[in-house]
Enzyme design. Structure first.
Site: not given
Ligand code: SAH
Length: 454
Positions: A73, A79, A160, A287, A382, A409
């Site tokens: 890049c 960046c 990019c 994602q 997640d 993550c």
């Molecule tokens: N599993 C999904 C989203 C993951 S991102 C995927 O893979 O697409 C994390 C998610 O948690 C988001 O949608 C966010 O709005 C939600 N979130 C964040 N804090 C939270 C909480 N305290 N209780 C419930 N959900 C929450």
């Protein structure tokens, strides 16, 4: 010898933080510098001295065990987006694996670690990017991304390489249009002007593109821009206007309107030969690497070991991207999600994919889990970077589903949460997955098992 800001010191780096900083010790202090890798010896200029630590910038690398390829890049280094375009991809993978192991080693048996899964594509992988407008120091028009570590300074983006080429083409088109028509750009210092953000999103499996313009007010010229964009780029299926007249520097706003095409675009995810299509609105979380997310979800499904009879609890379910695949393999799924809009998306996504064995619960997990009834065979979580709220963790230990799949993550908060979960769970497997080549981010799927269930 006291160390001052601006001093040059020679440092031997030994570690890498999950944010991509090289880590070392110097004169009894913790040192960190962006761009340095473990095993490298470098000359570093001290930039800051927060609480007995030293934060620096690398002036010269003296020796390195790594090949350092030329970054692809033209903006690399300036960046703030990428960290490792000058690190071979194989080395990036090893380094990310080591970040995860570094945090989890004290909590997990060595045999439980699986090697990291690479991303299917290293370039042009992002399905969403947000660009900012501003006035430069000379009052010049700018449309681009932020300098590393500088929330108040942009550079004009030309291309990019981690985004699809059409993203850069749209940026250049919008820049030319705005300059030609003299559209006033929002000035971040003076807090005045019109255009603030340009968000571009692409369904990687459908080719459908969304363009959203965030501005302080609606202006007639936007209609002309929407028309011109759709005429020039047939892949654009949705052009949106987003109103943000507040001082907050965010692309989201209080109001959305369609300037051209539809309100949503579609993305298809294919996991283990099953396909589901999801409608994405401007605000929906997805994602940002579609093809790598499919790999991640495949691992989640494998680790959940579903036979068709299970009651599954899925927390942080977003718009239901994992949910849809779980539902096909389980008797019942209960999805918990904070954002009501996301749950509305999730409900229509389930209906559109012919799925009727999912219930959704709206609200913060730390509150909503209290009222959940019945036993669950598997829980899938997640969470965002901050990890799971301690109250939600407590409640999960009370509910004690025999199987637990944690998608993370952030290896640091993952380790913190696992430390708590070890009260009743053991870790069976740790699987890092790379979703974001050239950045330090790494996703990890951890499979846990309740100990009384051995
Ligand atoms: N599993 C999904 C989203 C993951 S991102 C995927 O893979 O697409 C994390 C998610 O948690 C988001 O949608 C966010 O709005 C939600 N979130 C964040 N804090 C939270 C909480 N305290 N209780 C419930 N959900 C929450």
């Amino acid at each position: 010898m006291p160390i001052h800001k601006g001093d040059l010191i020679e440092v031997q780096f030994t570690g890498l933080s999950y944010k991509g900083y090289g880590l070392a010790r110097y004169d009894g202090r913790e040192v960190s510098a962006m761009g340095a890798l473990p095993g490298e010896r470098a000359e570093m200029r001290v930039l800051r001295k927060p609480r007995h630590r030293l934060v620096g910038e690398i002036v010269r690398t003296i020796s390195s065990p790594f090949d350092r390829p030329e970054p692809r890049c033209e903006h690399f280094g300036v960046c703030g987006g990428c960290w490792g375009q000058n690190v071979a991809y194989e080395d990036q993978l090893r380094l990310k694996e080591e970040i995860v192991r570094g945090y989890l080693r004290p909590l997990v048996e060595a045999v439980a670690f699986s090697p990291i899964l690479p991303a299917p594509e290293n370039w042009a992988y992002r399905n969403k990017m947000e660009f900012s407008f501003d006035r430069g120091p000379e009052g010049e028009f700018q449309l681009g991304l932020h300098w590393r570590g500088r929330f108040d300074q942009l550079f004009d983006l030309n291309t990019c390489p981690i985004a699809p080429p059409i993203f850069s083409e749209i940026v250049r088109f919008v820049r030319a249009f705005a300059q030609e028509r003299g559209l006033p750009v929002y000035d971040q210092r003076r807090k005045e002007g019109l255009l603030r953000f340009l968000t571009i999103r692409e369904g990687r499996r459908t080719g459908e593109v969304m363009v959203a313009l965030t501005a302080t007010r609606r202006d007639k010229t936007f209609e002309g821009l929407a028309e011109a964009l759709m005429a020039r780029f047939p892949a654009i299926r949705s052009v949106l206007f987003v109103l943000n007249s507040t001082l907050g520097q965010i692309a989201y706003g209080s109001e959305e309107a369609v300037l051209g095409g539809r309100q949503t675009i579609r993305e298809t995810l294919r996991v283990k030969d099953v396909e589901h299509t999801f409608a994405l609105s401007f605000r929906s979380f997805l994602q940002t690497n579609t093809h790598a997310a499919e790999r991640l979800y495949e691992i989640v499904l494998d680790r959940a070991h579903l036979s068709g009879n299970e009651r599954v609890l899925e927390i942080f379910c977003g718009i239901g991207t994992i949910t849809a695949f779980l539902a096909r393999k389980a008797k019942k799924v209960v999805g918990v999600e904070l954002i009501a809009d996301a749950v509305a998306n999730a409900r229509s996504n389930m209906a559109a994919n012919g799925i009727d064995n999912v219930d959704f619960v709206v609200g913060p997990a730390e509150k909503r889990l209290r009222d959940l009834e019945g036993a669950f065979d598997v829980v899938i979580v997640d969470p965002p970077r901050a990890g799971i709220h301690p109250k939600a963790l407590r409640r999960l230990i009370e509910l004690a589903p025999p199987r637990f799949v944690y998608v993370s993550c952030n290896p640091k908060t993952l380790a913190d949460d696992i430390r708590v979960l070890r009260e009743i769970y053991t870790v069976k497997n740790v699987q890092p997955v790379d979703l974001f080549p050239h950045t330090p981010h790494v996703e990890t799927v951890v499979e846990l098992k309740a100990m009384n269930n051995e």
